[in-house]
Design a protein around this motif. Structure first.
Motif, PDB file in Angstrom:
ATOM      1  N   GLU A 500       0.872  -1.171   0.000  1.00 16.08           N
ATOM      2  CA  GLU A 500       0.000   0.000   0.000  1.00 16.08           C
ATOM      3  C   GLU A 500       0.909   1.221   0.000  1.00 16.08           C
ATOM      4  O   GLU A 500       1.957   1.237   0.651  1.00 16.08           O
ATOM      5  N   LEU A 501       0.524   2.235  -0.767  1.00 14.49           N
ATOM      6  CA  LEU A 501       1.339   3.445  -0.902  1.00 14.49           C
ATOM      7  C   LEU A 501       0.566   4.628  -0.352  1.00 14.49           C
ATOM      8  O   LEU A 501      -0.533   4.948  -0.831  1.00 14.49           O
ATOM      9  N   LEU A 502       1.134   5.277   0.660  1.00  7.89           N
ATOM     10  CA  LEU A 502       0.549   6.496   1.211  1.00  7.89           C
ATOM     11  C   LEU A 502       1.472   7.665   0.893  1.00  7.89           C
ATOM     12  O   LEU A 502       2.621   7.700   1.344  1.00  7.89           O
ATOM     13  N   VAL A 503       0.981   8.596   0.100  1.00 13.94           N
ATOM     14  CA  VAL A 503       1.729   9.807  -0.235  1.00 13.94           C
ATOM     15  C   VAL A 503       1.386  10.875   0.802  1.00 13.94           C
ATOM     16  O   VAL A 503       0.211  11.188   1.010  1.00 13.94           O
ATOM     17  N   VAL A 504       2.406  11.414   1.439  1.00 10.68           N
ATOM     18  CA  VAL A 504       2.211  12.487   2.406  1.00 10.68           C
ATOM     19  C   VAL A 504       2.624  13.793   1.747  1.00 10.68           C
ATOM     20  O   VAL A 504       3.814  14.053   1.539  1.00 10.68           O
ATOM     21  N   ASP A 505       1.623  14.595   1.404  1.00 16.32           N
ATOM     22  CA  ASP A 505       1.860  15.908   0.799  1.00 16.32           C
ATOM     23  C   ASP A 505       2.118  16.888   1.938  1.00 16.32           C
ATOM     24  O   ASP A 505       1.203  17.274   2.662  1.00 16.32           O
ATOM     25  N   ASP A 506       3.383  17.277   2.082  1.00 17.19           N
ATOM     26  CA  ASP A 506       3.787  18.094   3.231  1.00 17.19           C
ATOM     27  C   ASP A 506       3.545  19.578   2.945  1.00 17.19           C
ATOM     28  O   ASP A 506       4.477  20.345   2.706  1.00 17.19           O
ATOM     29  N   ALA A 507       2.259  19.952   2.960  1.00 13.55           N
ATOM     30  CA  ALA A 507       1.856  21.343   2.763  1.00 13.55           C
ATOM     31  C   ALA A 507       2.358  21.888   1.427  1.00 13.55           C
ATOM     32  O   ALA A 507       2.812  23.031   1.338  1.00 13.55           O
ATOM     33  N   GLY A 508       2.242  21.063   0.398  1.00 16.49           N
ATOM     34  CA  GLY A 508       2.633  21.503  -0.937  1.00 16.49           C
ATOM     35  C   GLY A 508       1.424  21.952  -1.736  1.00 16.49           C
ATOM     36  O   GLY A 508       0.473  22.512  -1.192  1.00 16.49           O
ATOM     37  N   ASP A 509       1.464  21.671  -3.032  1.00 14.83           N
ATOM     38  CA  ASP A 509       0.367  22.018  -3.926  1.00 14.83           C
ATOM     39  C   ASP A 509      -0.557  20.806  -4.028  1.00 14.83           C
ATOM     40  O   ASP A 509      -0.286  19.862  -4.770  1.00 14.83           O
ATOM     41  N   ALA A 510      -1.653  20.823  -3.285  1.00 14.90           N
ATOM     42  CA  ALA A 510      -2.536  19.661  -3.209  1.00 14.90           C
ATOM     43  C   ALA A 510      -3.102  19.295  -4.563  1.00 14.90           C
ATOM     44  O   ALA A 510      -3.201  18.106  -4.919  1.00 14.90           O
ATOM     45  N   ALA A 511      -3.474  20.304  -5.358  1.00 16.73           N
ATOM     46  CA  ALA A 511      -4.053  20.018  -6.668  1.00 16.73           C
ATOM     47  C   ALA A 511      -3.045  19.332  -7.576  1.00 16.73           C
ATOM     48  O   ALA A 511      -3.387  18.393  -8.315  1.00 16.73           O
ATOM     49  N   ALA A 512      -1.782  19.776  -7.534  1.00 21.57           N
ATOM     50  CA  ALA A 512      -0.747  19.159  -8.370  1.00 21.57           C
ATOM     51  C   ALA A 512      -0.490  17.725  -7.935  1.00 21.57           C
ATOM     52  O   ALA A 512      -0.296  16.831  -8.773  1.00 21.57           O
ATOM     53  N   VAL A 513      -0.473  17.475  -6.628  1.00 22.60           N
ATOM     54  CA  VAL A 513      -0.272  16.112  -6.128  1.00 22.60           C
ATOM     55  C   VAL A 513      -1.419  15.217  -6.570  1.00 22.60           C
ATOM     56  O   VAL A 513      -1.209  14.098  -7.067  1.00 22.60           O
ATOM     57  N   ASP A 514      -2.655  15.697  -6.425  1.00 28.73           N
ATOM     58  CA  ASP A 514      -3.810  14.892  -6.828  1.00 28.73           C
ATOM     59  C   ASP A 514      -3.787  14.601  -8.324  1.00 28.73           C
ATOM     60  O   ASP A 514      -4.169  13.507  -8.760  1.00 28.73           O
ATOM     61  N   ALA A 515      -3.333  15.568  -9.121  1.00 28.03           N
ATOM     62  CA  ALA A 515      -3.269  15.354 -10.574  1.00 28.03           C
ATOM     63  C   ALA A 515      -2.306  14.223 -10.913  1.00 28.03           C
ATOM     64  O   ALA A 515      -2.579  13.391 -11.793  1.00 28.03           O
ATOM     65  N   VAL A 516      -1.168  14.176 -10.219  1.00 23.05           N
ATOM     66  CA  VAL A 516      -0.213  13.089 -10.449  1.00 23.05           C
ATOM     67  C   VAL A 516      -0.831  11.757 -10.051  1.00 23.05           C
ATOM     68  O   VAL A 516      -0.775  10.767 -10.807  1.00 23.05           O
ATOM     69  N   LEU A 517      -1.418  11.700  -8.872  1.00 19.52           N
ATOM     70  CA  LEU A 517      -1.941  10.434  -8.368  1.00 19.52           C
ATOM     71  C   LEU A 517      -3.130   9.951  -9.194  1.00 19.52           C
ATOM     72  O   LEU A 517      -3.299   8.736  -9.384  1.00 19.52           O
ATOM     73  N   ASP A 518      -3.934  10.882  -9.696  1.00 11.41           N
ATOM     74  CA  ASP A 518      -5.092  10.485 -10.499  1.00 11.41           C
ATOM     75  C   ASP A 518      -4.673   9.745 -11.769  1.00 11.41           C
ATOM     76  O   ASP A 518      -5.427   8.907 -12.273  1.00 11.41           O
ATOM     77  N   ARG A 519      -3.484  10.050 -12.302  1.00 10.57           N
ATOM     78  CA  ARG A 519      -3.012   9.336 -13.499  1.00 10.57           C
ATOM     79  C   ARG A 519      -2.856   7.840 -13.224  1.00 10.57           C
ATOM     80  O   ARG A 519      -2.962   7.016 -14.128  1.00 10.57           O
TER      81      ARG A 519
END
Length: 787
Positions: A500-519
């Motif tokens: 299982e992979l948990l990405v911890v976005d450390d107060a970055g750009d949430a939309a950019a992180v979600d865009a990567v993960l959605d791919r």
């Protein structure tokens, strides 16, 4: 019409599958009344040795990322009207002139559109750009996409797809990816591999060669003839077995072939699909190694023409392969096919090929048959072979029933291409053929499938099956979407899939992180989650957020800028299973220097980190931290003893955890370099490494960490020993310094004396040169007087 056909053919290393695609595609175009103008490498022409006519050379691109990106940019400028962007002698100009002769362009299969072979993607895009600049329609046929794609290559694929009037992709995985990349394209369809139908098989042509013997029994029955491949066990191995150790790769395949031959009594033929017709190598070399290990007789066959090799594969009763096309062709012929993908790329293509024949979850990743701890075949070899043989008769019937619809679908696809080439408006309202439209039936018994599941990606399983994660992977990220994309794909490419992979976005750009993960969510199939932190409290706090939100018994911290070797999880987990007393294992690490460009990451150099280290010992770590998080897999239970990561120690919290771990636990070490610590020495800000961009913090908090441990020790034991050691160490250092000063002074005196001697020598040489010049002048004067 004259149709230019681009396929990866006429290369120095002959590739049966690619050549078969080109031959079958050219034949189908000619059958529909078109003249074929072949675009190829024109390097060597296979075992037959004849150049196809008419033909002209392809726009071959360099392999290096920066060079091929630059060449693509230059081609764009030429097509935009800047003719001088490339010298007149560049191959592009002659290529444009030859392509003017054509009325249309078909880009055929072979060399999937993936970052693994990015230069082929650029070549296809450039060729399509030239064709469209000339007003030619472009069709893309029989391709696979990805699954390994950088964001930049996704953009190139989007552009290529938009240039094509009609797009045919040979597996469902590629179709899903293409529709994600170019959702507005009206004609992206699921087709089949274009090599299908090159050689008639039993049931497709009444005058064709006999079909496979198919029975489980001695070879030579059911009308087989010696050496014709009928009833044979046909084996094709890829050249090096990457990512597995070569010796282990051959050893596992020897066990598979010996075991299947013993169960079927089939004659073993080692049939290469890639090799130089003159010098051999590639598949031929690995086949020689395999033959030396087998206990059964085996014929090592030479590289054959595409038609001969295709016919031989389709006549076989059994096919074992780590290559793609023997799987396609063997299944079409009705063989019992054991498809053994080596990686994410191979798994996607092979699973798609079997699914097109109605076989669900039919591949067996080689990783499942490998025991890395023992460097030997795993316990799953025997049950896989038993199931393959036991299901043979029923599966043969299904494959033979599927053959007719598959061949018909292949011809219907080329009828559609023909219509588009002749000007039909094929951009709206097209039904999706979905290959041949065959329903998938799970291949393996449920119990065996459950045993294979930890090594099989969820989308490639025959039945929907949830597998409890064995490893929780915590991935810390902050404002680095390109690195995050690479890191997520790195996890998807692991040979072990029960994570299982948990990405911890450390107060970055949430939309950019979600865009990567959605791919990647569809491929991850429920194994991917994210925690968005609204305030950054450091890497240690990010790690703890990941730990508390996951549950698997093993833990890995995978920072977004680092990568693993594809077998990292499998080998590290196998080591811990083999050594239950050890709470962690560290692998040897490669330091990879790289820099980021607008076209992707470019590697500048690689070296081994701490090459002298042969184990994980507290005494070494007291001096300095010897590994980064990417190199370790540890048991969750150890946190009960040492706690979570210390959030009061920014940038050195990992080091503090390593020290606490080594105080209490035994840690294993693997010599194979399975971790890649990626460094960008020239980068600043978020693109750099904390060891360089936050160097002052590393120094300061390293001192804080050492002070804490020292104070803790002196509270219990007093200042005596540290005071003595400090004085003694200081005295020894002073003595060493004094000796060094004396030695440096002595060397300085020696250097001064040497310089004086050298000056004297130079002066003598100068005097000798002057005398020599004078003597020569006197001789010249005498000579003139004598004349």
């Amino acid at each position: 019409m004259k149709v230019a056909l681009l396929c990866d053919v006429d290369q120095t290393v002959y590739h049966v599958g690619d050549e078969a695609i080109a031959s079958a595609s050219a034949r189908r175009l000619r059958e529909r009344g078109h003249e074929v103008l072949r675009i190829s490498r024109l390097e060597k022409f296979g075992p037959a040795g004849e150049r196809p006519d008419p033909s002209f050379p392809a726009l071959v691109f360099p392999w290096e990322l920066e060079r091929r990106a630059a060449y693509l940019g230059e081609i764009r400028r030429v097509l935009d009207g800047d003719v001088g962007a490339l010298p007149r002698g560049d191959k592009l100009h002659a290529f444009v002139d030859r392509l003017r002769e054509a009325d249309a362009l078909v880009i055929g299969g072979g060399g999937a559109l993936t970052s693994r072979y990015g230069w082929l993607l650029d070549e296809r895009l450039a060729t399509a750009l030239v064709a469209r600049s000339l007003g030619l329609p472009v069709v893309l046929s029989g391709q696979s996409l990805g699954p390994e794609l950088t964001p930049q290559d996704r953009d190139r694929i989007r552009e290529l797809l938009d240039l094509c009037t009609l797009v045919g992709l040979r597996d469902a995985h590629s179709v899903r990816l293409a529709r994600q990349i170019a959702p507005e394209h009206p004609a992206i369809l699921h087709t089949l591999d274009d090599a299908i139908g090159l050689v008639p098989v039993n049931g497709s042509d009444p005058d064709g060669p006999a079909g496979p013997a198919g029975s489980v029994g001695p070879a030579g029955t059911e009308g087989s003839a010696p050496g014709d491949g009928t009833g044979a066990l046909s084996v094709t191995l890829g050249a090096d077995g990457d990512p597995f150790p070569r010796e282990d790769y051959v050893r596992v395949l020897a066990a598979v072939v010996d075991g299947l031959a013993a169960r079927t009594c089939a004659d073993v033929e080692l049939l290469p699909h890639m090799a130089d017709p003159d010098t051999g190598g590639a598949d031929l070399a690995i086949h020689e190694e395999l033959a030396a290990l087998l206990t059964v007789p085996a014929r090592v066959l030479p590289i054959e023409t595409d038609t001969a090799a295709v016919a031989r594969t389709q006549r076989a009763a059994w096919v074992v392969s780590t290559r793609f096309h023997p799987v396609v062709l063997g299944a079409l012929g009705g063989a019992g096919v054991l498809a053994l993908p080596l990686n994410r790329y191979g798994a996607s293509r092979m699973d798609g090929a079997l699914a097109n024949m109605g076989v669900g979850g039919g591949t067996v990743p080689l990783a499942a048959l490998w025991d890395p701890a023992a460097r030997a075949p795993s316990a799953l070899v025997e049950p896989v072979l038993d199931a393959l043989v036991a299901g043979r008769e029923a599966e043969r019937e299904r494959l033979e029933a599927a053959r007719g619809p598959v061949l018909a679908a292949a011809e219907e696809w080329w009828d559609r291409i023909d219509a588009v080439l002749r000007g039909a408006d094929d951009a709206a309202g097209l039904p999706d053929p979905r290959g041949a439209g065959l329903p998938r039936e799970a291949r393996w018994p449920a119990e065996l499938e459950a045993s294979l599941a930890p090594f099989v990606p969820p989308l490639h399983r025959g039945r929907p099956r949830a597998v409890p994660p064995e490893v929780s992977i915590v991935m810390r990220t902050q404002r680095r979407p390109l690195m995050l994309d690479r890191a997520v794909q790195d996890v998807l490419g692991q040979s072990r899939q029960d994570w299982e992979l948990l990405v911890v976005d450390d107060a970055g750009d949430a939309a950019a992180v979600d865009a990567v993960l959605d791919r990647h969510r569809e491929e991850a199939a429920g194994r991917l989650a994210v925690v968005h932190r609204t305030a950054s409290e450091g890497m240690e706090a990010a790690s703890n957020a990941g730990l508390t939100a996951t549950s698997a018994p093993l833990i890995a911290v995978h920072d977004d800028d680092d990568t693993w070797h594809p077998t990292f999880l499998q080998e590290a987990a196998a080591h811990l299973a083999e050594h239950p007393a050890r709470d962690a294992v560290v692998v040897r690490t490669l330091v990879v220097h790289e820099h980021e460009t607008e076209d992707g990451f470019v590697e500048d150099g690689v070296h081994v980190s701490w090459p002298e280290v042969t184990g994980v010992r507290l005494v070494d770590y007291l001096e300095i931290n010897r590994h980064t998080p990417i190199a370790m897999l540890h048991r969750r239970a150890i946190h009960e003893a040492v706690g979570l990561f210390d959030e009061s120690l920014p940038v050195v919290g990992d080091y503090a955890f390593h020290l606490a771990l080594l105080e209490r636990a035994e840690v294993g070490f693997l010599e194979r370099p399975l971790a890649h610590w990626r460094q960008r020495p020239r980068a600043t800000g978020s693109g750099g490494n904390s060891i360089t961009t936050r160097r002052d913090e590393h120094v300061a908090f390293d001192a804080v960490l050492r002070e804490r441990h020292l104070r803790s020790w002196t509270r219990d034991h007093g200042l005596g020993l540290p005071l003595y050691l400090t004085h003694s160490t200081g005295t020894m250092l002073q003595r060493s310094e004094d000796r060094l000063v004396e030695e440096l002074h002595s060397l300085h005196e020696e250097l001064r004396a040497t310089r004086e001697e050298l000056a004297e020598v130079r002066e003598k040489v100068a005097r000798l040169d002057a005398l020599s010049l004078g003597a020569r002048a006197v001789r010249r004067l005498r000579g003139r007087r004598e004349r």
